[in-house]
Write a protein that holds these residues in place. Sequence first.
Motif, PDB file in Angstrom:
ATOM      1  N   LEU A   1       0.823  -1.207   0.000  1.00  0.00           N
ATOM      2  CA  LEU A   1       0.000   0.000   0.000  1.00  0.00           C
ATOM      3  C   LEU A   1       0.857   1.258   0.000  1.00  0.00           C
ATOM      4  O   LEU A   1       0.422   2.324  -0.466  1.00  0.00           O
ATOM      5  N   PHE A   2       2.078   1.135   0.537  1.00  0.00           N
ATOM      6  CA  PHE A   2       2.961   2.300   0.590  1.00  0.00           C
ATOM      7  C   PHE A   2       3.945   2.347  -0.573  1.00  0.00           C
ATOM      8  O   PHE A   2       4.993   2.991  -0.499  1.00  0.00           O
ATOM      9  N   GLY A   3       3.615   1.621  -1.639  1.00  0.00           N
ATOM     10  CA  GLY A   3       4.346   1.796  -2.878  1.00  0.00           C
ATOM     11  C   GLY A   3       5.521   0.883  -3.119  1.00  0.00           C
ATOM     12  O   GLY A   3       6.417   1.237  -3.910  1.00  0.00           O
ATOM     13  N   LEU A   4       5.578  -0.282  -2.493  1.00  0.00           N
ATOM     14  CA  LEU A   4       6.645  -1.225  -2.772  1.00  0.00           C
ATOM     15  C   LEU A   4       6.598  -1.625  -4.246  1.00  0.00           C
ATOM     16  O   LEU A   4       5.532  -1.927  -4.782  1.00  0.00           O
ATOM     17  N   LYS A   5       7.761  -1.639  -4.907  1.00  0.00           N
ATOM     18  CA  LYS A   5       7.802  -1.871  -6.341  1.00  0.00           C
ATOM     19  C   LYS A   5       8.699  -3.060  -6.696  1.00  0.00           C
ATOM     20  O   LYS A   5       9.435  -3.584  -5.866  1.00  0.00           O
ATOM     21  N   GLY A   6       8.627  -3.446  -7.971  1.00  0.00           N
ATOM     22  CA  GLY A   6       9.546  -4.418  -8.531  1.00  0.00           C
ATOM     23  C   GLY A   6       9.357  -5.835  -8.038  1.00  0.00           C
ATOM     24  O   GLY A   6       8.246  -6.257  -7.680  1.00  0.00           O
ATOM     25  N   ALA A   7      10.488  -6.585  -8.017  1.00  0.00           N
ATOM     26  CA  ALA A   7      10.455  -8.001  -7.644  1.00  0.00           C
ATOM     27  C   ALA A   7       9.975  -8.192  -6.215  1.00  0.00           C
ATOM     28  O   ALA A   7       9.276  -9.156  -5.907  1.00  0.00           O
ATOM     29  N   ALA A   8      10.348  -7.243  -5.340  1.00  0.00           N
ATOM     30  CA  ALA A   8       9.933  -7.346  -3.934  1.00  0.00           C
ATOM     31  C   ALA A   8       8.413  -7.265  -3.817  1.00  0.00           C
ATOM     32  O   ALA A   8       7.790  -7.997  -3.038  1.00  0.00           O
ATOM     33  N   ALA A   9       7.823  -6.363  -4.599  1.00  0.00           N
ATOM     34  CA  ALA A   9       6.366  -6.217  -4.573  1.00  0.00           C
ATOM     35  C   ALA A   9       5.692  -7.476  -5.107  1.00  0.00           C
ATOM     36  O   ALA A   9       4.662  -7.925  -4.568  1.00  0.00           O
ATOM     37  N   SER A  10       6.256  -8.042  -6.167  1.00  0.00           N
ATOM     38  CA  SER A  10       5.697  -9.274  -6.731  1.00  0.00           C
ATOM     39  C   SER A  10       5.750 -10.421  -5.725  1.00  0.00           C
ATOM     40  O   SER A  10       4.786 -11.162  -5.553  1.00  0.00           O
ATOM     41  N   PHE A  11       6.900 -10.500  -5.043  1.00  0.00           N
ATOM     42  CA  PHE A  11       7.070 -11.557  -4.046  1.00  0.00           C
ATOM     43  C   PHE A  11       6.090 -11.365  -2.888  1.00  0.00           C
ATOM     44  O   PHE A  11       5.441 -12.317  -2.428  1.00  0.00           O
ATOM     45  N   ALA A  12       5.971 -10.113  -2.417  1.00  0.00           N
ATOM     46  CA  ALA A  12       5.051  -9.819  -1.316  1.00  0.00           C
ATOM     47  C   ALA A  12       3.607 -10.113  -1.713  1.00  0.00           C
ATOM     48  O   ALA A  12       2.820 -10.630  -0.915  1.00  0.00           O
ATOM     49  N   GLY A  13       3.264  -9.787  -2.962  1.00  0.00           N
ATOM     50  CA  GLY A  13       1.913 -10.070  -3.444  1.00  0.00           C
ATOM     51  C   GLY A  13       1.617 -11.559  -3.453  1.00  0.00           C
ATOM     52  O   GLY A  13       0.516 -11.987  -3.082  1.00  0.00           O
ATOM     53  N   ASP A  14       2.608 -12.353  -3.869  1.00  0.00           N
ATOM     54  CA  ASP A  14       2.432 -13.813  -3.870  1.00  0.00           C
ATOM     55  C   ASP A  14       2.257 -14.341  -2.440  1.00  0.00           C
ATOM     56  O   ASP A  14       1.418 -15.204  -2.184  1.00  0.00           O
ATOM     57  N   PHE A  15       3.055 -13.797  -1.534  1.00  0.00           N
ATOM     58  CA  PHE A  15       2.985 -14.246  -0.136  1.00  0.00           C
ATOM     59  C   PHE A  15       1.635 -13.868   0.476  1.00  0.00           C
ATOM     60  O   PHE A  15       1.041 -14.643   1.230  1.00  0.00           O
ATOM     61  N   LEU A  16       1.147 -12.685   0.147  1.00  0.00           N
ATOM     62  CA  LEU A  16      -0.178 -12.249   0.621  1.00  0.00           C
ATOM     63  C   LEU A  16      -1.258 -13.204   0.101  1.00  0.00           C
ATOM     64  O   LEU A  16      -2.134 -13.637   0.862  1.00  0.00           O
ATOM     65  N   ALA A  17      -1.167 -13.523  -1.196  1.00  0.00           N
ATOM     66  CA  ALA A  17      -2.175 -14.403  -1.798  1.00  0.00           C
ATOM     67  C   ALA A  17      -2.155 -15.789  -1.163  1.00  0.00           C
ATOM     68  O   ALA A  17      -3.211 -16.390  -0.918  1.00  0.00           O
ATOM     69  N   VAL A  18      -0.950 -16.293  -0.890  1.00  0.00           N
ATOM     70  CA  VAL A  18      -0.821 -17.623  -0.277  1.00  0.00           C
ATOM     71  C   VAL A  18      -1.515 -17.648   1.089  1.00  0.00           C
ATOM     72  O   VAL A  18      -2.247 -18.580   1.409  1.00  0.00           O
ATOM     73  N   ASN A  19      -1.297 -16.608   1.887  1.00  0.00           N
ATOM     74  CA  ASN A  19      -1.918 -16.559   3.212  1.00  0.00           C
ATOM     75  C   ASN A  19      -3.438 -16.468   3.140  1.00  0.00           C
ATOM     76  O   ASN A  19      -4.148 -17.109   3.912  1.00  0.00           O
ATOM     77  N   LEU A  20      -3.932 -15.687   2.198  1.00  0.00           N
ATOM     78  CA  LEU A  20      -5.381 -15.594   2.031  1.00  0.00           C
ATOM     79  C   LEU A  20      -5.969 -16.930   1.574  1.00  0.00           C
ATOM     80  O   LEU A  20      -7.029 -17.356   2.061  1.00  0.00           O
ATOM     81  N   LEU A  21      -5.282 -17.603   0.658  1.00  0.00           N
ATOM     82  CA  LEU A  21      -5.758 -18.907   0.183  1.00  0.00           C
ATOM     83  C   LEU A  21      -5.758 -19.941   1.304  1.00  0.00           C
ATOM     84  O   LEU A  21      -6.693 -20.735   1.434  1.00  0.00           O
TER      85      LEU A  21
END
Length: 341
Positions: free
Chosen positions: A116-136
Amino acid sequence: MTSVKIFSVSGIPIELDFSFLLLMLFIYILAYLGFLSVNLAVLITLVFVTVVIHELAHSYVALRFGVKIKSILLLPIGGVSRMEEIPRIPRQEFMISIAGPLTNILMALITAVPLLFGLKGAAASFAGDFLAVNLLLAIFNLIPAFPMDGGRILRAILAARLNYIRATRIASNLGKIIAVLMAVTGLFYNFFLILIGFFIYIGAEQEYQATLISSLLEGVRVADVMTENPVTLHPHMTVKEALDVMFREKHMGYPVTEAGELRGIVTFHDISDASRDLRVEDVMTGDVVTVRDDEEVTGALEKMNRLQLGRLPVMRDGKLTGIISRTDIVRTLNLMNKKTE
């Protein structure tokens, strides 16, 4: 030994099954050979870390309610908290069961902050995947079917208003319906759904049977179920004489006694192929597993299942006083189940 302890958290041993170790080794070999990205390998590792945290959440709340935790075991299919039977107090079961999914949701929210605070690039992609895994993981565990947390949450809600066995039966039947729907959907879309459906169906049935047995046999002692003054064999009897007794009495196993002392136990399987001239002491099992007559039947059944035994001699003050078999326990369960219907 099929698992290895890697560390402890708050006194709870965390163990890895050897199959899990092989899986992780395989994943990193694939990453090293270039068949799998390193980021994906790390993400898979973090998934199992979240599984440990998920199980620790269950265990922490269970400890607060006085439930003993033996260990947390990591398997390729997920984690298992080895704890005593979950309390049948609806509020306690609800709190223990919902702790895991809520922890996954909390980790997803924490992961969402840098995004939400603007993380970009590979780190953002990785964080997004980790978020999705936890929600799933949270959503999957909240499916109202055993053995997922959602099945226990549903039972806890129902048990606040209904008989515990009936609440379990309703939650178990709902789980089976969901399992069948998953399997049918899997036929048309994804074979993996068939496997999940099968897993849920078996888990729902096992949970119901385990609850039924523990509920119906609660407070029942071995002395209430056992066969008193059982027919015994003498160690110096021949196999032929022992077989004559077995065919006459129509039981499959007999304690072997001499001068009032338990010497062993012999079954039809032990002597069916033995020479008729041998003595019972030559074919009997001398290292006998026994139970006391004041023990609970659930403990005797657990011992039979763990050691794969069909019957146990019953002792009182060091003397043989009876014998208890699976048949005795099943008969008792059937009678008590009819009373509850």
